[in-house]
Design a protein around this motif. Structure first.
Motif, PDB file in Angstrom:
ATOM      1  N   ASP A 151       0.839  -1.181   0.000  1.00 24.67           N
ATOM      2  CA  ASP A 151       0.000   0.000   0.000  1.00 24.67           C
ATOM      3  C   ASP A 151       0.886   1.248   0.000  1.00 24.67           C
ATOM      4  N   VAL A 152       0.570   2.194  -0.866  1.00 25.86           N
ATOM      5  CA  VAL A 152       1.400   3.387  -0.974  1.00 25.86           C
ATOM      6  C   VAL A 152       1.282   4.230   0.280  1.00 25.86           C
ATOM      7  N   LYS A 153       2.386   4.889   0.648  1.00 28.28           N
ATOM      8  CA  LYS A 153       2.350   5.619   1.896  1.00 28.28           C
ATOM      9  C   LYS A 153       3.227   6.870   1.834  1.00 28.28           C
ATOM     10  N   VAL A 154       2.601   7.997   2.231  1.00 30.29           N
ATOM     11  CA  VAL A 154       3.332   9.238   2.432  1.00 30.29           C
ATOM     12  C   VAL A 154       3.119   9.597   3.895  1.00 30.29           C
ATOM     13  N   THR A 155       4.207   9.731   4.627  1.00 27.11           N
ATOM     14  CA  THR A 155       4.121   9.959   6.066  1.00 27.11           C
ATOM     15  C   THR A 155       4.683  11.324   6.423  1.00 27.11           C
ATOM     16  N   GLN A 156       3.869  12.098   7.117  1.00 27.15           N
ATOM     17  CA  GLN A 156       4.318  13.384   7.635  1.00 27.15           C
ATOM     18  C   GLN A 156       4.547  13.224   9.129  1.00 27.15           C
ATOM     19  N   SER A 157       5.684  13.698   9.587  1.00 28.85           N
ATOM     20  CA  SER A 157       6.133  13.345  10.937  1.00 28.85           C
ATOM     21  C   SER A 157       5.252  13.936  12.030  1.00 28.85           C
ATOM     22  N   SER A 158       4.726  15.126  11.820  1.00 25.52           N
ATOM     23  CA  SER A 158       3.948  15.761  12.887  1.00 25.52           C
ATOM     24  C   SER A 158       2.557  16.080  12.389  1.00 25.52           C
ATOM     25  N   ARG A 159       1.532  15.639  13.116  1.00 22.34           N
ATOM     26  CA  ARG A 159       0.161  15.966  12.713  1.00 22.34           C
ATOM     27  C   ARG A 159      -0.246  17.348  13.195  1.00 22.34           C
ATOM     28  N   TYR A 160       0.210  17.708  14.410  1.00 26.50           N
ATOM     29  CA  TYR A 160      -0.146  18.998  15.002  1.00 26.50           C
ATOM     30  C   TYR A 160       1.097  19.614  15.629  1.00 26.50           C
ATOM     31  N   LEU A 161       1.319  20.887  15.309  1.00 22.03           N
ATOM     32  CA  LEU A 161       2.433  21.603  15.948  1.00 22.03           C
ATOM     33  C   LEU A 161       1.947  22.977  16.369  1.00 22.03           C
ATOM     34  N   VAL A 162       2.473  23.437  17.507  1.00 22.31           N
ATOM     35  CA  VAL A 162       2.242  24.810  17.949  1.00 22.31           C
ATOM     36  C   VAL A 162       3.620  25.425  18.183  1.00 22.31           C
ATOM     37  N   LYS A 163       3.881  26.521  17.500  1.00 22.50           N
ATOM     38  CA  LYS A 163       5.182  27.182  17.601  1.00 22.50           C
ATOM     39  C   LYS A 163       4.980  28.665  17.891  1.00 22.50           C
ATOM     40  N   ARG A 164       6.056  29.289  18.316  1.00 24.31           N
ATOM     41  CA  ARG A 164       6.012  30.726  18.580  1.00 24.31           C
ATOM     42  C   ARG A 164       6.643  31.492  17.420  1.00 24.31           C
ATOM     43  N   THR A 165       6.188  32.725  17.251  1.00 22.32           N
ATOM     44  CA  THR A 165       6.743  33.597  16.213  1.00 22.32           C
ATOM     45  C   THR A 165       8.257  33.656  16.343  1.00 22.32           C
ATOM     46  N   GLY A 166       8.937  33.496  15.197  1.00 21.70           N
ATOM     47  CA  GLY A 166      10.394  33.554  15.176  1.00 21.70           C
ATOM     48  C   GLY A 166      11.092  32.214  15.312  1.00 21.70           C
ATOM     49  N   GLU A 167      10.369  31.191  15.725  1.00 19.23           N
ATOM     50  CA  GLU A 167      10.987  29.865  15.855  1.00 19.23           C
ATOM     51  C   GLU A 167      11.250  29.256  14.490  1.00 19.23           C
ATOM     52  N   LYS A 168      12.235  28.378  14.433  1.00 16.90           N
ATOM     53  CA  LYS A 168      12.511  27.615  13.218  1.00 16.90           C
ATOM     54  C   LYS A 168      11.670  26.334  13.273  1.00 16.90           C
ATOM     55  N   VAL A 169      11.030  26.022  12.158  1.00 17.00           N
ATOM     56  CA  VAL A 169      10.124  24.874  12.124  1.00 17.00           C
ATOM     57  C   VAL A 169      10.545  23.927  10.995  1.00 17.00           C
ATOM     58  N   PHE A 170      10.593  22.643  11.315  1.00 13.08           N
ATOM     59  CA  PHE A 170      10.896  21.614  10.312  1.00 13.08           C
ATOM     60  C   PHE A 170       9.668  20.721  10.154  1.00 13.08           C
ATOM     61  N   LEU A 171       9.217  20.555   8.931  1.00 11.75           N
ATOM     62  CA  LEU A 171       8.159  19.594   8.633  1.00 11.75           C
ATOM     63  C   LEU A 171       8.762  18.518   7.738  1.00 11.75           C
ATOM     64  N   GLU A 172       8.655  17.269   8.203  1.00 12.02           N
ATOM     65  CA  GLU A 172       9.295  16.169   7.491  1.00 12.02           C
ATOM     66  C   GLU A 172       8.255  15.338   6.747  1.00 12.02           C
ATOM     67  N   CYS A 173       8.657  14.857   5.593  1.00 12.32           N
ATOM     68  CA  CYS A 173       7.783  14.018   4.779  1.00 12.32           C
ATOM     69  C   CYS A 173       8.599  12.876   4.197  1.00 12.32           C
ATOM     70  N   VAL A 174       8.078  11.663   4.335  1.00 15.08           N
ATOM     71  CA  VAL A 174       8.768  10.482   3.799  1.00 15.08           C
ATOM     72  C   VAL A 174       7.776   9.666   2.984  1.00 15.08           C
TER      73      VAL A 174
END
Lengths: 112, 118
Positions: free
Chosen positions: B1-24
């Motif tokens: 079965d084909v699969k695309v996985t995103q590491s985080s479903r929900y994130l809360v960050k503050r203004t100015g923070e660096k954010v990484f969204l991963e996809c495999v």
């Protein structure tokens, strides 16, 4: 600028009704048009259309493309509450890794 | 079965923070895409990649960057998050060749990452 426009943006009908969702496009280098259904999570694929006038059908859903007038319709007959979703139309281009340009989506709500 | 996985479903960050969204993806697809989805605006393309280390700007790349060091992984980076980047982010993949070569040309999507920037 490549553009895909869907209408209506929102639609509320009763169970058993038939609905028609519209998608018009204005793009360079058209390859194909795709329809997706999105409930709470990832969009799920419904149809891909490449040729004018040939209806694609899956159960109560059907779709057709008009490449002369640059639009497509998605029909759903005998609607059920499980059809409630956002329906997305997208056009695939020949360039740019065949990227998809999406419309705004139509939010369909089926009331029992 | 084909699969695309995103590491985080929900994130809360503050203004100015660096954010990484991963996809495999596990389908050996050449093409990968990052979209954001906002009410009334549909899906808008941020960046895409057609091969390892290759990347192209989409329609709204400002404020974002991407990384594709391995074929299966495509990362979206927000160097300094802002409140207007609060959105649902969708990763997708697709093989380079389809149609007559096989396949429908559909994009395979991950479940999405809902980012809130405070």
């Amino acid at each position: 600028e490549d553009k895909v426009v869907q209408s209506p943006l929102s639609l509320v009908v009763h169970e058993g009704d038939t609905v028609t969702l519209n998608c018009s496009y204005e793009v360079t280098n058209f390859r194909s048009l795709l329809w997706y259904k999105q409930e709470k999570k990832a969009p799920t694929f419904l149809f891909m259309l490449t040729s004018s006038g040939i209806e694609k059908k899956s159960g109560r859903l059907s779709s057709i493309l008009d490449k002369k007038e640059l639009f497509s319709i998605l029909n759903i007959t005998a609607t059920q509450t499980g059809d409630s979703a956002v329906y997305l139309c997208a056009v695939s281009l020949l360039q740019g890794a065949q990227k998809l340009v999406f419309g705004q989506g139509t939010r369909l709500t089926i009331n029992p | 079965d084909v699969k695309v996985t995103q590491s985080s479903r929900y994130l809360v960050k503050r203004t100015g923070e660096k954010v990484f969204l991963e996809c495999v993806q596990d389908m050996d697809h050449e093409n990968m895409f990052w979209y954001r989805q906002d009410p009334g605006l549909g899906l808008r393309l941020i960046y895409f990649s057609y091969d390892v280390k290759m990347k192209e700007k989409g329609d709204i790349p400002e404020g974002y960057s991407v990384s594709r060091e391995k074929k299966e992984r495509f990362s979206l980076i927000l160097e300094s998050a802002s409140t207007n980047q609060t959105s649902m982010y969708l990763c997708a993949s697709r093989p380079r060749f389809f149609g007559r070569a096989g396949g429908t040309g559909e994009l395979f999507f991950g479940e999405g990452s809902r980012l809130t920037v405070l």
